[in-house]
Design a protein around this motif. Sequence first.
Motif, PDB file in Angstrom:
ATOM      1  N   SER A 185      78.625 -78.074 -38.700  1.00  0.00           N
ATOM      2  CA  SER A 185      77.716 -78.102 -38.673  1.00  0.00           C
ATOM      3  C   SER A 185      76.411 -77.905 -38.170  1.00  0.00           C
ATOM      4  CB  SER A 185      77.149 -79.833 -39.167  1.00  0.00           C
ATOM      5  OG  SER A 185      77.338 -80.186 -38.123  1.00  0.00           O
ATOM      6  N   HIS A 186      77.441 -77.177 -37.085  1.00  0.00           N
ATOM      7  CA  HIS A 186      76.883 -76.920 -35.235  1.00  0.00           C
ATOM      8  C   HIS A 186      75.573 -78.133 -35.062  1.00  0.00           C
ATOM      9  CE1 HIS A 186      78.501 -73.140 -34.932  1.00  0.00           C
ATOM     10  NE2 HIS A 186      78.298 -73.005 -36.280  1.00  0.00           N
ATOM     11  N   GLY A 187      75.547 -79.125 -34.949  1.00  0.00           N
ATOM     12  CA  GLY A 187      74.820 -79.730 -34.652  1.00  0.00           C
ATOM     13  C   GLY A 187      73.712 -80.340 -35.921  1.00  0.00           C
ATOM     14  N   PHE A 188      74.071 -80.350 -37.018  1.00  0.00           N
ATOM     15  CA  PHE A 188      74.034 -80.866 -38.002  1.00  0.00           C
ATOM     16  C   PHE A 188      72.418 -79.810 -38.289  1.00  0.00           C
ATOM     17  CE2 PHE A 188      75.392 -84.896 -37.827  1.00  0.00           C
ATOM     18  CZ  PHE A 188      75.689 -84.806 -39.597  1.00  0.00           C
ATOM     19  N   THR A 189      72.569 -78.474 -37.601  1.00  0.00           N
ATOM     20  CA  THR A 189      71.611 -77.068 -38.011  1.00  0.00           C
ATOM     21  C   THR A 189      71.959 -77.133 -39.553  1.00  0.00           C
ATOM     22  OG1 THR A 189      72.597 -75.640 -36.849  1.00  0.00           O
ATOM     23  CG2 THR A 189      70.501 -77.257 -35.361  1.00  0.00           C
ATOM     24  N   LYS A 190      73.737 -76.938 -39.997  1.00  0.00           N
ATOM     25  CA  LYS A 190      73.841 -76.727 -41.285  1.00  0.00           C
ATOM     26  C   LYS A 190      74.045 -77.879 -42.082  1.00  0.00           C
ATOM     27  CE  LYS A 190      75.775 -72.611 -39.602  1.00  0.00           C
ATOM     28  NZ  LYS A 190      76.744 -71.545 -40.092  1.00  0.00           N
ATOM     29  N   TRP A 191      73.038 -78.172 -42.879  1.00  0.00           N
ATOM     30  CA  TRP A 191      73.150 -79.494 -43.344  1.00  0.00           C
ATOM     31  C   TRP A 191      74.165 -79.072 -44.956  1.00  0.00           C
ATOM     32  CZ3 TRP A 191      70.141 -82.790 -42.071  1.00  0.00           C
ATOM     33  CH2 TRP A 191      69.431 -83.148 -41.163  1.00  0.00           C
ATOM     34  N   GLY A 192      74.219 -78.355 -45.031  1.00  0.00           N
ATOM     35  CA  GLY A 192      75.626 -78.500 -46.090  1.00  0.00           C
ATOM     36  C   GLY A 192      76.593 -78.785 -45.218  1.00  0.00           C
ATOM     37  N   TYR A 193      76.961 -78.351 -44.501  1.00  0.00           N
ATOM     38  CA  TYR A 193      78.157 -78.647 -43.613  1.00  0.00           C
ATOM     39  C   TYR A 193      78.050 -80.421 -42.981  1.00  0.00           C
ATOM     40  CZ  TYR A 193      80.345 -74.607 -44.061  1.00  0.00           C
ATOM     41  OH  TYR A 193      80.909 -73.357 -43.996  1.00  0.00           O
ATOM     42  N   GLY A 194      76.430 -80.931 -42.466  1.00  0.00           N
ATOM     43  CA  GLY A 194      75.771 -82.049 -41.911  1.00  0.00           C
ATOM     44  C   GLY A 194      76.302 -83.306 -43.560  1.00  0.00           C
ATOM     45  N   GLY A 195      76.716 -82.359 -44.625  1.00  0.00           N
ATOM     46  CA  GLY A 195      75.865 -83.880 -45.779  1.00  0.00           C
ATOM     47  C   GLY A 195      77.492 -83.687 -46.153  1.00  0.00           C
ATOM     48  N   LEU A 196      78.617 -82.606 -45.765  1.00  0.00           N
ATOM     49  CA  LEU A 196      79.740 -82.769 -46.218  1.00  0.00           C
ATOM     50  C   LEU A 196      80.244 -83.709 -45.392  1.00  0.00           C
ATOM     51  CD1 LEU A 196      82.602 -81.562 -47.383  1.00  0.00           C
ATOM     52  CD2 LEU A 196      82.835 -80.130 -46.731  1.00  0.00           C
ATOM     53  N   SER A 197      80.407 -83.451 -43.894  1.00  0.00           N
ATOM     54  CA  SER A 197      80.381 -84.306 -43.237  1.00  0.00           C
ATOM     55  C   SER A 197      80.281 -86.102 -43.386  1.00  0.00           C
ATOM     56  CB  SER A 197      80.182 -84.203 -41.509  1.00  0.00           C
ATOM     57  OG  SER A 197      80.578 -84.904 -40.430  1.00  0.00           O
ATOM     58  N   VAL A 198      78.983 -86.264 -43.488  1.00  0.00           N
ATOM     59  CA  VAL A 198      78.599 -87.649 -43.655  1.00  0.00           C
ATOM     60  C   VAL A 198      79.279 -87.950 -45.384  1.00  0.00           C
ATOM     61  CG1 VAL A 198      76.732 -89.076 -44.790  1.00  0.00           C
ATOM     62  CG2 VAL A 198      76.643 -87.273 -42.699  1.00  0.00           C
ATOM     63  N   VAL A 199      79.453 -86.998 -46.143  1.00  0.00           N
ATOM     64  CA  VAL A 199      80.132 -88.110 -47.319  1.00  0.00           C
ATOM     65  C   VAL A 199      81.817 -87.910 -47.179  1.00  0.00           C
ATOM     66  CG1 VAL A 199      80.708 -87.379 -49.859  1.00  0.00           C
ATOM     67  CG2 VAL A 199      78.392 -86.673 -49.259  1.00  0.00           C
ATOM     68  N   SER A 200      82.382 -87.059 -46.689  1.00  0.00           N
ATOM     69  CA  SER A 200      83.398 -86.999 -45.899  1.00  0.00           C
ATOM     70  C   SER A 200      83.839 -88.406 -45.078  1.00  0.00           C
ATOM     71  CB  SER A 200      84.267 -86.769 -45.218  1.00  0.00           C
ATOM     72  OG  SER A 200      83.828 -85.155 -46.297  1.00  0.00           O
ATOM     73  N   TYR A 201      82.941 -89.186 -44.059  1.00  0.00           N
ATOM     74  CA  TYR A 201      83.269 -89.726 -43.647  1.00  0.00           C
ATOM     75  C   TYR A 201      83.069 -91.201 -44.293  1.00  0.00           C
ATOM     76  CZ  TYR A 201      83.468 -87.375 -38.958  1.00  0.00           C
ATOM     77  OH  TYR A 201      83.726 -86.658 -37.558  1.00  0.00           O
ATOM     78  N   ALA A 202      81.906 -91.458 -45.411  1.00  0.00           N
ATOM     79  CA  ALA A 202      82.018 -93.063 -46.090  1.00  0.00           C
ATOM     80  C   ALA A 202      83.347 -92.985 -46.850  1.00  0.00           C
ATOM     81  CB  ALA A 202      80.066 -92.028 -47.123  1.00  0.00           C
ATOM     82  N   VAL A 203      83.469 -91.808 -47.107  1.00  0.00           N
ATOM     83  CA  VAL A 203      84.367 -92.549 -48.405  1.00  0.00           C
ATOM     84  C   VAL A 203      85.666 -92.745 -47.740  1.00  0.00           C
ATOM     85  CG1 VAL A 203      86.281 -90.372 -49.922  1.00  0.00           C
ATOM     86  CG2 VAL A 203      84.813 -90.143 -50.379  1.00  0.00           C
ATOM     87  N   SER A 204      86.352 -91.554 -46.035  1.00  0.00           N
ATOM     88  CA  SER A 204      86.875 -92.808 -45.202  1.00  0.00           C
ATOM     89  C   SER A 204      86.722 -93.618 -44.916  1.00  0.00           C
ATOM     90  CB  SER A 204      87.036 -91.915 -44.430  1.00  0.00           C
ATOM     91  OG  SER A 204      87.884 -91.836 -43.122  1.00  0.00           O
ATOM     92  N   PHE A 205      86.142 -93.941 -44.778  1.00  0.00           N
ATOM     93  CA  PHE A 205      85.680 -96.044 -44.549  1.00  0.00           C
ATOM     94  C   PHE A 205      85.870 -96.728 -44.971  1.00  0.00           C
ATOM     95  CE2 PHE A 205      82.547 -93.764 -41.071  1.00  0.00           C
ATOM     96  CZ  PHE A 205      83.814 -93.906 -39.432  1.00  0.00           C
ATOM     97  N   TYR A 206      85.557 -96.293 -46.208  1.00  0.00           N
ATOM     98  CA  TYR A 206      85.329 -96.763 -47.446  1.00  0.00           C
ATOM     99  C   TYR A 206      87.144 -97.042 -48.000  1.00  0.00           C
ATOM    100  CZ  TYR A 206      85.587 -98.617 -52.522  1.00  0.00           C
ATOM    101  OH  TYR A 206      86.165 -98.964 -53.650  1.00  0.00           O
ATOM    102  N   PHE A 207      87.460 -96.174 -47.580  1.00  0.00           N
ATOM    103  CA  PHE A 207      89.279 -96.073 -48.442  1.00  0.00           C
ATOM    104  C   PHE A 207      89.554 -96.842 -46.918  1.00  0.00           C
ATOM    105  CE2 PHE A 207      88.476 -93.140 -51.715  1.00  0.00           C
ATOM    106  CZ  PHE A 207      89.162 -93.912 -52.477  1.00  0.00           C
ATOM    107  N   LEU A 208      89.511 -97.029 -46.222  1.00  0.00           N
ATOM    108  CA  LEU A 208      89.953 -97.592 -44.780  1.00  0.00           C
ATOM    109  C   LEU A 208      89.313 -99.114 -44.695  1.00  0.00           C
ATOM    110  CD1 LEU A 208      91.286 -97.596 -42.267  1.00  0.00           C
ATOM    111  CD2 LEU A 208      89.425 -96.906 -41.001  1.00  0.00           C
ATOM    112  N   ALA A 209      88.891 -99.011 -45.382  1.00  0.00           N
ATOM    113  CA  ALA A 209      87.678-101.095 -45.240  1.00  0.00           C
ATOM    114  C   ALA A 209      89.150-101.891 -46.353  1.00  0.00           C
ATOM    115  CB  ALA A 209      86.167-101.037 -45.913  1.00  0.00           C
ATOM    116  N   ILE A 210      89.521-100.973 -47.551  1.00  0.00           N
ATOM    117  CA  ILE A 210      90.020-101.116 -48.534  1.00  0.00           C
ATOM    118  C   ILE A 210      91.650-101.251 -48.314  1.00  0.00           C
ATOM    119  CG2 ILE A 210      90.993-100.443 -50.531  1.00  0.00           C
ATOM    120  CD1 ILE A 210      88.765 -99.646 -51.716  1.00  0.00           C
ATOM    121  N   ILE A 211      92.072-100.301 -47.033  1.00  0.00           N
ATOM    122  CA  ILE A 211      93.412-100.864 -47.101  1.00  0.00           C
ATOM    123  C   ILE A 211      93.058-101.695 -46.111  1.00  0.00           C
ATOM    124  CG2 ILE A 211      94.191 -98.437 -47.207  1.00  0.00           C
ATOM    125  CD1 ILE A 211      93.974 -97.913 -44.670  1.00  0.00           C
ATOM    126  N   LEU A 212      92.243-101.881 -45.203  1.00  0.00           N
ATOM    127  CA  LEU A 212      92.466-103.713 -43.933  1.00  0.00           C
ATOM    128  C   LEU A 212      92.768-104.489 -44.884  1.00  0.00           C
ATOM    129  CD1 LEU A 212      89.671-102.318 -41.606  1.00  0.00           C
ATOM    130  CD2 LEU A 212      92.102-102.413 -41.366  1.00  0.00           C
TER     131      LEU A 212
END
Length: 109
Positions: free
Chosen positions: A23-50
């Motif tokens: 994303s180059h510091g969120f200057t490329k919004w497509g990659y920035g958005g993918l990053s945010v969504v991916s982290y949200a999925v990651s944290f969601y599943f991490l919370a479930i397994i805890l």
Amino acid sequence: MPWLFLGIAITGEVIGTTALKASHGFTKWGYGGLSVVSYAVSFYFLAIILKTIPIGIAYAIWSGAGVALVTFIGVVLLGQKLDLFAYLGIALIVAGVLVLNLLSTSATH
């Protein structure tokens, strides 16, 4: 099922971190958005397994596997150069994750 969810959480973290770099510091919004969504999925599943895997074990595996995989992507796809001690450090992280998974009775299998 918790181990499958942990794998999904790790995958989300790895995709999120790789997209964050792209994303180059969120200057490329497509990659920035993918990053945010991916982290949200990651944290969601991490919370479930805890609910079933102790937090120390889950976090050690999640972060350790993520570090190793992101480093692999950095070296293979992004041309990152590492020295011997960096490889040694990553190997120790991977060894720690393997010990937790294969030998520790603290992790519920």
